[in-house]
Design a protein around this motif. Structure first.
Motif, PDB file in Angstrom:
ATOM      1  N   TRP A  18      -7.947   2.469   4.179  1.00 60.41           N
ATOM      2  CA  TRP A  18      -7.428   3.196   2.781  1.00 60.41           C
ATOM      3  C   TRP A  18      -8.613   3.061   1.858  1.00 60.41           C
ATOM      4  O   TRP A  18      -9.147   1.868   1.655  1.00 60.41           O
ATOM      5  CB  TRP A  18      -6.172   2.608   2.409  1.00 60.41           C
ATOM      6  N   GLU A  22      -6.312   5.627  -2.965  1.00 60.49           N
ATOM      7  CA  GLU A  22      -5.234   5.672  -2.289  1.00 60.49           C
ATOM      8  C   GLU A  22      -4.444   4.589  -1.977  1.00 60.49           C
ATOM      9  O   GLU A  22      -3.355   4.701  -2.127  1.00 60.49           O
ATOM     10  CB  GLU A  22      -5.601   6.228  -0.556  1.00 60.49           C
ATOM     11  N   LYS A  69      -2.490   7.438   7.620  1.00 57.62           N
ATOM     12  CA  LYS A  69      -3.735   8.321   7.249  1.00 57.62           C
ATOM     13  C   LYS A  69      -4.741   8.420   8.618  1.00 57.62           C
ATOM     14  O   LYS A  69      -4.952   7.640   9.227  1.00 57.62           O
ATOM     15  CB  LYS A  69      -4.438   7.773   6.277  1.00 57.62           C
TER      16      LYS A  69
END
Length: 113
Positions: A18, A22, A69
């Motif tokens: 990340w 984010e 993600k």
């Protein structure tokens, strides 16, 4: 004498993670859900192809939501995906804020009640 370690090739990062903005967006949402009394625990996993943030109502359960993600899906469905407790896809997209919108709406209902 000395050992020369080769520089890693351009195959991409060793793991997906990340980025700071984010992660701050996700932790901000998590903190507000904790303050509303809905979530109590979280887990983070970072692998070669996916980074996952999971939020739990209680530590011994399945996660209520999972945010993934996957940069490999950038050109297809979108980098980010929101999964429900049963594993169903709730939302996919390129923008994290848009993917988190269903949880934001749920938070508004929790705070209002």
């Amino acid at each position: 004498m000395s050992v020369v370690t080769p520089f890693p090739s351009g195959r991409g990062p060793a793991q997906v993670g990340w980025e700071r903005l984010e992660f701050l967006t996700i932790i901000d949402l998590y903190g507000r859900m904790v303050a509303a009394g809905h979530w109590r625990d979280y887990a983070i996993r970072m692998d070669r192809d996916v980074a996952v943030f999971a939020a739990f109502r209680r530590a011994a359960e399945r996660p209520e939501i999972r945010i993934e993600k996957r940069p490999a899906l950038r050109q297809r469905q979108g980098v980010y995906a929101l999964f429900g407790e049963q594993g169903q896809v709730l939302k996919r997209g390129q923008e994290l804020k848009n993917v988190l919108a269903p949880i934001e709406r749920r938070l508004m209902r929790l705070v209002r009640d």
